[in-house]
Design an enzyme around this catalytic site. Structure first.
Site, PDB file in Angstrom:
ATOM      1  N   SER A  33       0.861  -1.175   0.000  1.00 13.92           N
ATOM      2  CA  SER A  33       0.000   0.000   0.000  1.00 13.92           C
ATOM      3  C   SER A  33       0.898   1.225   0.000  1.00 13.92           C
ATOM      4  O   SER A  33       1.940   1.257   0.629  1.00 13.92           O
ATOM      5  CB  SER A  33      -0.949   0.014   1.196  1.00 13.92           C
ATOM      6  OG  SER A  33      -0.281  -0.339   2.368  1.00 13.92           O
ATOM      7  N   HIS A  65      -5.081  -1.263  -2.393  1.00 17.36           N
ATOM      8  CA  HIS A  65      -4.151  -2.379  -2.563  1.00 17.36           C
ATOM      9  C   HIS A  65      -4.231  -3.037  -3.943  1.00 17.36           C
ATOM     10  O   HIS A  65      -3.674  -4.108  -4.157  1.00 17.36           O
ATOM     11  CB  HIS A  65      -4.371  -3.440  -1.473  1.00 17.36           C
ATOM     12  CG  HIS A  65      -3.792  -3.065  -0.144  1.00 17.36           C
ATOM     13  ND1 HIS A  65      -3.657  -3.955   0.890  1.00 17.36           N
ATOM     14  CD2 HIS A  65      -3.294  -1.910   0.322  1.00 17.36           C
ATOM     15  CE1 HIS A  65      -3.118  -3.344   1.938  1.00 17.36           C
ATOM     16  NE2 HIS A  65      -2.899  -2.085   1.604  1.00 17.36           N
ATOM     17  N   ARG A  86      -1.571  -7.283  -2.408  1.00 13.92           N
ATOM     18  CA  ARG A  86      -1.155  -8.549  -1.779  1.00 13.92           C
ATOM     19  C   ARG A  86      -2.217  -8.958  -0.769  1.00 13.92           C
ATOM     20  O   ARG A  86      -3.067  -8.148  -0.383  1.00 13.92           O
ATOM     21  CB  ARG A  86       0.199  -8.372  -1.075  1.00 13.92           C
ATOM     22  CG  ARG A  86       0.241  -7.227  -0.061  1.00 13.92           C
ATOM     23  CD  ARG A  86       1.276  -7.418   1.045  1.00 13.92           C
ATOM     24  NE  ARG A  86       2.669  -7.595   0.698  1.00 13.92           N
ATOM     25  CZ  ARG A  86       3.588  -6.622   0.644  1.00 13.92           C
ATOM     26  NH1 ARG A  86       3.249  -5.371   0.869  1.00 13.92           N
ATOM     27  NH2 ARG A  86       4.834  -6.894   0.357  1.00 13.92           N
ATOM     28  N   THR A  87      -2.163 -10.214  -0.365  1.00 12.08           N
ATOM     29  CA  THR A  87      -3.046 -10.700   0.695  1.00 12.08           C
ATOM     30  C   THR A  87      -2.317 -10.556   2.022  1.00 12.08           C
ATOM     31  O   THR A  87      -1.141 -10.904   2.136  1.00 12.08           O
ATOM     32  CB  THR A  87      -3.431 -12.167   0.427  1.00 12.08           C
ATOM     33  OG1 THR A  87      -4.162 -12.216  -0.798  1.00 12.08           O
ATOM     34  CG2 THR A  87      -4.293 -12.722   1.550  1.00 12.08           C
ATOM     35  N   HIS A  88      -3.002 -10.003   3.008  1.00  8.70           N
ATOM     36  CA  HIS A  88      -2.420  -9.828   4.346  1.00  8.70           C
ATOM     37  C   HIS A  88      -2.947 -10.892   5.299  1.00  8.70           C
ATOM     38  O   HIS A  88      -4.084 -11.352   5.159  1.00  8.70           O
ATOM     39  CB  HIS A  88      -2.773  -8.434   4.902  1.00  8.70           C
ATOM     40  CG  HIS A  88      -2.117  -7.312   4.172  1.00  8.70           C
ATOM     41  ND1 HIS A  88      -2.608  -6.820   2.987  1.00  8.70           N
ATOM     42  CD2 HIS A  88      -1.010  -6.589   4.458  1.00  8.70           C
ATOM     43  CE1 HIS A  88      -1.814  -5.838   2.565  1.00  8.70           C
ATOM     44  NE2 HIS A  88      -0.841  -5.671   3.445  1.00  8.70           N
ATOM     45  N   TYR A  90      -4.018 -10.504   8.215  1.00  8.30           N
ATOM     46  CA  TYR A  90      -5.196 -10.046   8.972  1.00  8.30           C
ATOM     47  C   TYR A  90      -6.506 -10.262   8.235  1.00  8.30           C
ATOM     48  O   TYR A  90      -7.572 -10.124   8.818  1.00  8.30           O
ATOM     49  CB  TYR A  90      -5.052  -8.577   9.394  1.00  8.30           C
ATOM     50  CG  TYR A  90      -4.818  -7.587   8.267  1.00  8.30           C
ATOM     51  CD1 TYR A  90      -5.797  -7.296   7.323  1.00  8.30           C
ATOM     52  CD2 TYR A  90      -3.596  -6.929   8.156  1.00  8.30           C
ATOM     53  CE1 TYR A  90      -5.573  -6.395   6.298  1.00  8.30           C
ATOM     54  CE2 TYR A  90      -3.357  -6.010   7.140  1.00  8.30           C
ATOM     55  CZ  TYR A  90      -4.347  -5.753   6.215  1.00  8.30           C
ATOM     56  OH  TYR A  90      -4.116  -4.870   5.207  1.00  8.30           O
ATOM     57  N   GLU A  91      -6.432 -10.600   6.923  1.00 10.16           N
ATOM     58  CA  GLU A  91      -7.669 -10.866   6.191  1.00 10.16           C
ATOM     59  C   GLU A  91      -8.293 -12.191   6.615  1.00 10.16           C
ATOM     60  O   GLU A  91      -9.455 -12.463   6.290  1.00 10.16           O
ATOM     61  CB  GLU A  91      -7.404 -10.848   4.681  1.00 10.16           C
ATOM     62  CG  GLU A  91      -7.061  -9.453   4.175  1.00 10.16           C
ATOM     63  CD  GLU A  91      -6.585  -9.442   2.733  1.00 10.16           C
ATOM     64  OE1 GLU A  91      -7.220 -10.070   1.877  1.00 10.16           O
ATOM     65  OE2 GLU A  91      -5.550  -8.796   2.462  1.00 10.16           O
ATOM     66  N   ALA A 118       4.419  -0.294   3.093  1.00 13.13           N
ATOM     67  CA  ALA A 118       4.301   0.950   3.844  1.00 13.13           C
ATOM     68  C   ALA A 118       4.535   0.588   5.308  1.00 13.13           C
ATOM     69  O   ALA A 118       4.103  -0.470   5.755  1.00 13.13           O
ATOM     70  CB  ALA A 118       2.911   1.532   3.674  1.00 13.13           C
ATOM     71  N   MET A 206       2.598  -4.736   8.604  1.00 16.22           N
ATOM     72  CA  MET A 206       1.736  -5.919   8.701  1.00 16.22           C
ATOM     73  C   MET A 206       1.927  -6.862   7.510  1.00 16.22           C
ATOM     74  O   MET A 206       1.011  -7.601   7.157  1.00 16.22           O
ATOM     75  CB  MET A 206       0.266  -5.480   8.761  1.00 16.22           C
ATOM     76  CG  MET A 206      -0.039  -4.447   9.831  1.00 16.22           C
ATOM     77  SD  MET A 206      -1.748  -3.888   9.745  1.00 16.22           S
ATOM     78  CE  MET A 206      -1.683  -2.443  10.830  1.00 16.22           C
ATOM     79  N   SER A 207       3.084  -6.827   6.895  1.00 16.86           N
ATOM     80  CA  SER A 207       3.277  -7.676   5.700  1.00 16.86           C
ATOM     81  C   SER A 207       4.728  -8.130   5.598  1.00 16.86           C
ATOM     82  O   SER A 207       5.462  -8.124   6.586  1.00 16.86           O
ATOM     83  CB  SER A 207       2.887  -6.883   4.439  1.00 16.86           C
ATOM     84  OG  SER A 207       3.800  -5.837   4.203  1.00 16.86           O
ATOM     85  N   ASN A 230       4.499   7.136   8.285  1.00 18.73           N
ATOM     86  CA  ASN A 230       4.067   7.826   9.524  1.00 18.73           C
ATOM     87  C   ASN A 230       5.036   7.462  10.640  1.00 18.73           C
ATOM     88  O   ASN A 230       5.618   6.375  10.622  1.00 18.73           O
ATOM     89  CB  ASN A 230       2.652   7.367   9.913  1.00 18.73           C
ATOM     90  CG  ASN A 230       2.556   5.842  10.043  1.00 18.73           C
ATOM     91  OD1 ASN A 230       2.409   5.139   9.036  1.00 18.73           O
ATOM     92  ND2 ASN A 230       2.678   5.352  11.260  1.00 18.73           N
ATOM     93  N   HIS A 242      -5.283   4.847   7.707  1.00 16.81           N
ATOM     94  CA  HIS A 242      -4.879   4.222   6.448  1.00 16.81           C
ATOM     95  C   HIS A 242      -4.803   5.244   5.308  1.00 16.81           C
ATOM     96  O   HIS A 242      -3.966   5.147   4.412  1.00 16.81           O
ATOM     97  CB  HIS A 242      -5.881   3.094   6.123  1.00 16.81           C
ATOM     98  CG  HIS A 242      -5.536   2.311   4.899  1.00 16.81           C
ATOM     99  ND1 HIS A 242      -4.361   1.576   4.791  1.00 16.81           N
ATOM    100  CD2 HIS A 242      -6.189   2.140   3.714  1.00 16.81           C
ATOM    101  CE1 HIS A 242      -4.327   1.001   3.594  1.00 16.81           C
ATOM    102  NE2 HIS A 242      -5.418   1.327   2.933  1.00 16.81           N
TER     103      HIS A 242
HETATM  104  N1  HPA Z   1       1.967   0.255  11.837  1.00 16.05           N
HETATM  105  C1  HPA Z   1       1.687  -0.866  11.140  1.00 16.05           C
HETATM  106  N2  HPA Z   1       1.569  -0.889   9.824  1.00 16.05           N
HETATM  107  C2  HPA Z   1       1.732   0.264   9.164  1.00 16.05           C
HETATM  108  C3  HPA Z   1       2.019   1.469   9.821  1.00 16.05           C
HETATM  109  C4  HPA Z   1       2.152   1.451  11.236  1.00 16.05           C
HETATM  110  O1  HPA Z   1       2.408   2.487  11.897  1.00 16.05           O
HETATM  111  N3  HPA Z   1       2.125   2.433   8.858  1.00 16.05           N
HETATM  112  C5  HPA Z   1       1.914   1.810   7.665  1.00 16.05           C
HETATM  113  N4  HPA Z   1       1.677   0.511   7.836  1.00 16.05           N
END
Ligand code: HPA
Length: 267
Positions: A33, A65, A86-88, A90-91, A118, A206-207, A230, A242
Site C-alpha cells: 500500500s 491495494h 497482496r493478501t495480508h 489479517y484478512e 508501507a 503488517m506484511s 508515519n 490508512h
Molecule cells: N503500523 C503498522 N503498519 C503500518 C504502519 C504502522 O504504523 N504504517 C503503515 N503501515
C-alpha cells in the site's frame, strides 16, 4: 485452501504464463500500500491479469491495494511480474494465501523478488515520512510461519546483501533498517512501539516477513524496501489512519517509481 499450496502455485504459474503469453519472467515486484502509484514508472505494460482469474488468489480486501498482476517489459527488456496488491494475514485467509503470490512467482521462473511495503517509522530521530528504507533484516511477530514440517531454512541473510549494495550504488542516501511485522489489522499501541524500539526494530508493518520467508524457501534473492508513511503510534502524538498511508504513497510515487525502475533494470 485444501490443495497442497505448492501445486496450487504451479497451477497459477501455468495460468499466468498462458495469460501473459510468456514462458518465464525475470523479477517479481510486490507493490505494498502506498507503492501502487509508483508502478507506472517501471516500463511498458504487456498485460494485466486480475487475481480472480488465477487459481488460489483472492481479490484484496483493502482499498488502495490494487488486485491484479501487471506484466511489464522494462526499457532493458526484462519481464517483471508486478503484483498490484497482496493478501495480508489479517484478512483471515491463512498463511498459505499470504505467500501464494510469491510461490506462484517462483513457480513462474522468477529468481529475484522485490517486496515493498508501507511502514510506521520506529526511529523518528533519523527517519522522515516519505523516506524509502532498505530492509536489512526482520523480526517476525506475526506468530505464524509459511513453512510447516521439518524444512529448516537458514534465515541468516533473508534480504540479500548484494542487492542492498546494488541499490545503494543507485541511491547512496538510503538508510537500512530492521522491519518488524505484527499481524494487524489494528495499529500498535504506544507501549508496543516502545517495546519494538527496545527490541531493535526500525520499521513496523503488517506484511513482507512471511513472503520473504517463502521466497527464501524457494531460493529467491530478496530485496525489501519500506516506505515510511508515519511515525509509529505514540511517537508523534497523533492517531494513525490508512488514508494517510496511501497519501504518502501518492506524494512520493514519482521518486519511488524512478528508484524501482533503476533497481529492476540492474538486478
Ligand atoms: N503500523 C503498522 N503498519 C503500518 C504502519 C504502522 O504504523 N504504517 C503503515 N503501515
Amino acid at each position: 485452501m485444501s490443495k497442497d499450496p505448492y501445486s496450487l502455485a504451479s497451477e497459477a504459474a501455468a495460468a499466468l504464463s498462458g495469460a501473459a503469453g510468456l514462458d518465464t519472467f525475470d523479477v517479481a515486484l510486490v507493490m505494498g500500500s502506498g507503492w501502487v502509484p509508483a508502478a507506472d514508472a517501471l516500463g511498458e505494460t504487456v498485460s494485466e491479469i486480475p487475481f480472480t482469474e488465477l487459481p488460489g488468489f483472492s481479490a484484496p480486501a483493502v482499498a488502495g491495494h490494487g488486485g491484479k498482476i501487471r506484466v511489464v517489459r522494462t526499457p532493458a527488456g526484462r519481464h517483471v511480474l508486478v503484483f498490484l496488491g497482496r493478501t495480508h494475514l489479517y484478512e483471515g485467509l491463512g498463511v498459505d494465501a499470504v505467500v501464494h503470490g510469491v510461490r506462484t512467482a517462483a513457480a513462474a521462473g522468477v529468481r529475484t523478488l522485490v517486496l515493498t511495503n508501507a511502514a510506521g517509522g520506529l526511529r523518528p530521530e533519523t527517519q522522515s515520512v516519505g523516506d524509502p528504507v532498505l530492509i536489512s533484516d526482520h523480526i517476525n511477530l506475526t506468530g505464524v510461519n509459511p513453512i510447516t514440517g521439518t524444512t529448516f531454512i537458514d534465515l541468516t541473510e533473508v534480504y540479500s546483501r548484494r542487492l542492498r549494495a546494488l541499490v545503494r550504488e543507485i541511491d547512496p542516501s538510503l538508510a537500512e533498517g530492521v522491519y518488524v511485522a505484527f499481524r494487524g489489522p489494528t495499529y500498535e499501541t504506544p507501549a508496543e512501539i516502545r517495546m519494538l524500539r527496545t527490541l531493535g526494530g526500525d520499521m513496523i508493518g503488517m506484511s513482507t516477513v512471511l513472503e520473504a520467508i517463502a521466497a527464501r524457501e524457494a531460493n529467491l534473492d530478496v530485496l525489501g524496501v519500506s516506505l515510511v508513511t508515519n511515525p509509529a503510534a505514540g511517537l508523534a502524538g497523533e492517531p494513525l489512519n490508512h488514508e494517510e498511508v496511501l497519501e504518502v504513497g501518492r506524494a512520493t510515487a514519482a521518486r519511488m517509481g524512478i528508484l524501482l525502475a533503476k533497481v529492476v533494470d540492474r538486478l
